[in-house]
Design an enzyme around this catalytic site. Structure first.
Site, PDB file in Angstrom:
ATOM      1  CD1 TRP A   1       4.827  32.708  -2.922  1.00 36.99           C
ATOM      2  CD2 TRP A   1       3.249  34.183  -2.368  1.00 36.99           C
ATOM      3  NE1 TRP A   1       4.150  32.205  -1.827  1.00 36.99           N
ATOM      4  CE2 TRP A   1       3.170  33.090  -1.468  1.00 36.99           C
ATOM      5  CE3 TRP A   1       2.351  35.243  -2.210  1.00 36.99           C
ATOM      6  CZ2 TRP A   1       2.241  33.026  -0.439  1.00 36.99           C
ATOM      7  CZ3 TRP A   1       1.422  35.170  -1.181  1.00 36.99           C
ATOM      8  CH2 TRP A   1       1.366  34.077  -0.318  1.00 36.99           C
TER       9      TRP A   1
ATOM     10  CD1 TRP B   1       4.709  37.612   9.788  1.00 37.19           C
ATOM     11  CD2 TRP B   1       3.739  38.121   7.825  1.00 37.19           C
ATOM     12  NE1 TRP B   1       4.824  38.959   9.601  1.00 37.19           N
ATOM     13  CE2 TRP B   1       4.248  39.298   8.404  1.00 37.19           C
ATOM     14  CE3 TRP B   1       3.090  38.206   6.601  1.00 37.19           C
ATOM     15  CZ2 TRP B   1       4.121  40.559   7.779  1.00 37.19           C
ATOM     16  CZ3 TRP B   1       2.963  39.449   5.979  1.00 37.19           C
ATOM     17  CH2 TRP B   1       3.474  40.603   6.567  1.00 37.19           C
TER      18      TRP B   1
HETATM   19  P1  FAD Z   1      -1.785  41.514  24.465  1.00 37.10           P
HETATM   20  O1  FAD Z   1      -3.050  41.665  23.699  1.00 37.10           O
HETATM   21  O2  FAD Z   1      -1.679  42.203  25.750  1.00 37.10           O
HETATM   22  O3  FAD Z   1      -1.567  39.944  24.638  1.00 37.10           O
HETATM   23  C1  FAD Z   1      -0.818  39.372  25.715  1.00 37.10           C
HETATM   24  C2  FAD Z   1       0.276  38.490  25.160  1.00 37.10           C
HETATM   25  O4  FAD Z   1      -0.281  37.422  24.403  1.00 37.10           O
HETATM   26  C3  FAD Z   1       1.203  39.212  24.183  1.00 37.10           C
HETATM   27  O5  FAD Z   1       2.178  39.940  24.856  1.00 37.10           O
HETATM   28  C4  FAD Z   1       1.754  38.055  23.369  1.00 37.10           C
HETATM   29  O6  FAD Z   1       2.810  37.417  24.044  1.00 37.10           O
HETATM   30  C5  FAD Z   1       0.579  37.098  23.319  1.00 37.10           C
HETATM   31  N1  FAD Z   1      -0.171  37.246  22.068  1.00 37.10           N
HETATM   32  C6  FAD Z   1      -1.200  38.088  21.798  1.00 37.10           C
HETATM   33  N2  FAD Z   1      -1.664  37.889  20.547  1.00 37.10           N
HETATM   34  C7  FAD Z   1      -0.904  36.914  20.006  1.00 37.10           C
HETATM   35  C8  FAD Z   1      -0.891  36.265  18.742  1.00 37.10           C
HETATM   36  N3  FAD Z   1      -1.753  36.568  17.763  1.00 37.10           N
HETATM   37  N4  FAD Z   1       0.053  35.326  18.521  1.00 37.10           N
HETATM   38  C9  FAD Z   1       0.943  34.984  19.490  1.00 37.10           C
HETATM   39  N5  FAD Z   1       0.957  35.551  20.698  1.00 37.10           N
HETATM   40  C10 FAD Z   1       0.054  36.513  20.956  1.00 37.10           C
HETATM   41  N6  FAD Z   1       3.698  38.595  18.683  1.00 37.10           N
HETATM   42  C11 FAD Z   1       4.936  38.486  19.186  1.00 37.10           C
HETATM   43  O7  FAD Z   1       5.091  38.418  20.413  1.00 37.10           O
HETATM   44  N7  FAD Z   1       6.038  38.453  18.381  1.00 37.10           N
HETATM   45  C12 FAD Z   1       5.938  38.523  17.013  1.00 37.10           C
HETATM   46  O8  FAD Z   1       6.949  38.465  16.316  1.00 37.10           O
HETATM   47  C13 FAD Z   1       4.630  38.670  16.456  1.00 37.10           C
HETATM   48  N8  FAD Z   1       4.482  38.789  15.109  1.00 37.10           N
HETATM   49  C14 FAD Z   1       3.208  38.910  14.582  1.00 37.10           C
HETATM   50  C15 FAD Z   1       3.053  38.998  13.197  1.00 37.10           C
HETATM   51  C16 FAD Z   1       1.785  39.128  12.637  1.00 37.10           C
HETATM   52  C17 FAD Z   1       1.619  39.194  11.148  1.00 37.10           C
HETATM   53  C18 FAD Z   1       0.660  39.177  13.491  1.00 37.10           C
HETATM   54  C19 FAD Z   1      -0.731  39.316  12.900  1.00 37.10           C
HETATM   55  C20 FAD Z   1       0.798  39.086  14.864  1.00 37.10           C
HETATM   56  C21 FAD Z   1       2.067  38.943  15.431  1.00 37.10           C
HETATM   57  N9  FAD Z   1       2.246  38.839  16.835  1.00 37.10           N
HETATM   58  C22 FAD Z   1       3.510  38.697  17.338  1.00 37.10           C
HETATM   59  C23 FAD Z   1       1.088  38.712  17.737  1.00 37.10           C
HETATM   60  C24 FAD Z   1       0.551  40.007  18.355  1.00 37.10           C
HETATM   61  O9  FAD Z   1       0.367  40.991  17.374  1.00 37.10           O
HETATM   62  C25 FAD Z   1       1.427  40.571  19.468  1.00 37.10           C
HETATM   63  O10 FAD Z   1       1.762  39.548  20.371  1.00 37.10           O
HETATM   64  C26 FAD Z   1       0.689  41.667  20.240  1.00 37.10           C
HETATM   65  O11 FAD Z   1       0.363  42.723  19.369  1.00 37.10           O
HETATM   66  C27 FAD Z   1       1.556  42.172  21.356  1.00 37.10           C
HETATM   67  O12 FAD Z   1       0.919  43.213  22.045  1.00 37.10           O
HETATM   68  P2  FAD Z   1       0.527  43.037  23.572  1.00 37.10           P
HETATM   69  O13 FAD Z   1       1.678  42.496  24.331  1.00 37.10           O
HETATM   70  O14 FAD Z   1      -0.057  44.338  23.995  1.00 37.10           O
HETATM   71  O15 FAD Z   1      -0.593  41.909  23.471  1.00 37.10           O
END
Ligand code: FAD
Length: 482
Positions: free
Chosen positions: A311, A387
């Site tokens: 890194w 991440w």
């Molecule tokens: P929707 O598409 O409506 O999905 C419904 C639910 O599914 C979300 O509310 C969430 O609870 C869950 N979900 C969806 N995608 C993911 C995923 N990839 N991983 C885990 N759960 C998911 N999500 C968080 O809740 N908290 C975080 O701290 C977080 N950090 C992230 C960091 C990175 C680098 C990335 C790439 C993704 C991260 N996510 C995180 C996942 C995701 O981006 C968000 O959950 C999502 O954007 C939330 O929007 P939404 O509720 O409209 O999702």
């Protein structure tokens, strides 16, 4: 001695709701007077909440207090080491029992064990209930007794267990116990004052159980039909926006599960979209199960080969990424959306994370920490797991050679440049596709859009091809060491 006037304490943590709350439901059913207690506990190893999440928590507690009041209850606020504080409240109030919903995370479990031990000594009953997951992590184990590290078989196993039990109703009447000394919400210092940077958060969000239920209902009525096709479009309002509500337990995952299944049963044409949506909920579950098995998920590579990854320490580049000044419009748009609203679209989260880790070769932990502080949905499982997934050091990780090209991502998912225009307004005069790569615009095109590269908008801090070659070399070296 406990008698019919002895209260039951309900300890609330990441379950700031009245409906489908097993501990609250069970306590209300006894008819005993109740103390609903929230303890702000930043004691290590609990990870203190970041700034945006603290703001959300304040609003959520306010909404919860109103919700409790509407059915005759009250919310007592305290701060300090939870086990100690609750035992003290229990002693002072002569409580007969403390009820809570479990959190399947090592530091929370440690606090639960410490509390149970103190209550046991005091002769006070302790009862815990299934908490924040569809399925307890212990129920999904591989042959080696460990949790699964690949999502698809994990989710199949969850679904094979059958639907989770039906959500519980909210209590309609509570008996409040005699008041106990507590803190005012303002005294918890959760909201920013000087400066008050939360204006964008207030404009974007309405925390609390009622708003969460409204959002779920509206999404299932109007949004879900285009979920599978549109969810990767950052400019469309095509996802549920439920993540912070889930993070603070204003909704339970099983409420969402059942509501979505009900929508699909009513409208069979929605089945595919509902299936996709539920599998995203499955990712949340997967991340939390991983956290259960790896309490140090936010600090330690799941794949130890990454411990020697080269890194780079580059404070100016990290700063440019944080404030949305990398010269890559999609990256800058995402980072500015995050700063202003406390959220970022999932597709863009992947792009900005890949940019930090692969283009800039900056440790994923620096990005995770920034997200932890700035996301309203900052989650102890989902944030580090995602991440690590992007970095390649995690479970079921993205292949190391997948290095997002920020321009192609933008052209594919924001073809008309609407998202970039919204968050990087100084480029709004450039038509798509130039808005995605302003450095390739001619001097005349730049001038007519009033863009001066390096003045009104930064030139790219790194060139894509060179960054890609450097990243591939670093990743290949790391793999060779396995
Ligand atoms: P929707 O598409 O409506 O999905 C419904 C639910 O599914 C979300 O509310 C969430 O609870 C869950 N979900 C969806 N995608 C993911 C995923 N990839 N991983 C885990 N759960 C998911 N999500 C968080 O809740 N908290 C975080 O701290 C977080 N950090 C992230 C960091 C990175 C680098 C990335 C790439 C993704 C991260 N996510 C995180 C996942 C995701 O981006 C968000 O959950 C999502 O954007 C939330 O929007 P939404 O509720 O409209 O999702």
């Amino acid at each position: 001695m406990a008698d019919q006037h002895s209260p039951i304490i309900v300890w609330l943590r990441e379950d700031l709701r009245l409906s489908d709350h097993p501990a609250l439901y069970a306590a209300a059913k006894t008819g005993a007077p109740m103390i609903c207690l929230y303890v702000l506990d930043d004691t290590p190893p609990l990870r203190p909440l970041g700034g945006a999440a603290r703001w959300w928590l304040a609003q959520s507690l306010r909404a919860l207090a109103n919700g409790l009041q509407a059915v005759g209850g009250t919310l007592l606020l305290r701060r300090g080491p939870a086990a100690k504080v609750i035992a003290e409240v229990a002693g002072r109030a002569k409580a007969k029992a403390v009820f809570w919903n479990e959190i399947a995370q090592a530091p929370h479990r440690a606090a639960e064990r410490a509390l149970s031990a103190s209550l046991h000594e005091m002769g006070v009953e302790a009862q815990s209930f299934p908490g924040d997951l569809l399925v307890r992590p212990e129920a999904i184990r591989g042959k080696d007794g460990k949790g699964l590290r690949v999502f698809t078989p994990f989710w199949k196993r969850v679904l094979a267990l059958g639907d989770p039990s039906v959500p519980l109703p909210a209590p309609t009447a509570l008996r409040a116990a005699l008041p106990q000394p507590g803190e005012q919400l303002a005294g918890l210092g959760l909201e920013p004052t000087k400066p008050d940077w939360a204006g964008g958060l207030r404009e974007t969000w309405q925390p609390g159980e009622t708003a969460a239920q409204g959002r779920l209902k509206a999404f299932l009525a109007d949004g879900i039909g285009s979920y599978a096709n549109e969810r990767d479009r950052p400019h469309r309002d095509a996802t549920s926006g439920l993540s912070p509500h889930l993070r603070f337990g204003e909704l339970s995952p099983r409420q969402i599960f059942h509501a979505a299944r009900f929508a699909a049963a009513e409208h069979p044409s929605l089945a595919a979209d509902v299936g996709k949506f539920l599998s995203e909920l499955g990712w949340r579950e997967f991340c939390r199960h991983l956290l259960f098995d790896h309490p140090d998920l936010s600090t330690r590579n799941l794949q130890s080969s990454f411990d020697a990854f080269p890194w780079r320490h580059d404070a100016p580049a990290l700063g440019a990424w944080q404030c949305g000044a990398t010269g890559y419009p999609i990256v800058d748009a995402g980072m500015r959306q995050l700063w202003q609203t406390g959220t970022m679209h999932n597709r863009v989260r992947m792009v900005v994370a890949s940019f930090l880790v692969k283009h800039l070769l900056i440790d994923w932990r620096a990005g995770e920490a920034w997200f932890w502080d700035t996301l309203v949905d900052a989650d102890a499982g989902s944030n580090p797991a995602n991440w690590q997934w992007v970095a390649g050091s995690g479970a079921d990780a993205a292949p190391y050679f997948r290095i997002f090209n920020p321009v192609l991502q933008c052209e594919k998912f924001d073809p008309d440049g609407d998202y970039v225009q919204r968050w990087v307004p100084e480029l709004a005069g450039l038509p798509a596709p130039l808005i995605h790569r302003p450095w390739s615009a001619s001097p005349i095109e730049l001038a007519s859009a009033q863009v001066k590269l390096g003045v009104t908008y930064p030139a790219p801090i790194i060139e894509h091809k060179a960054a890609r070659t450097r990243a591939l070399a670093a990743y290949q070296r790391t793999r060779a060491q396995v």
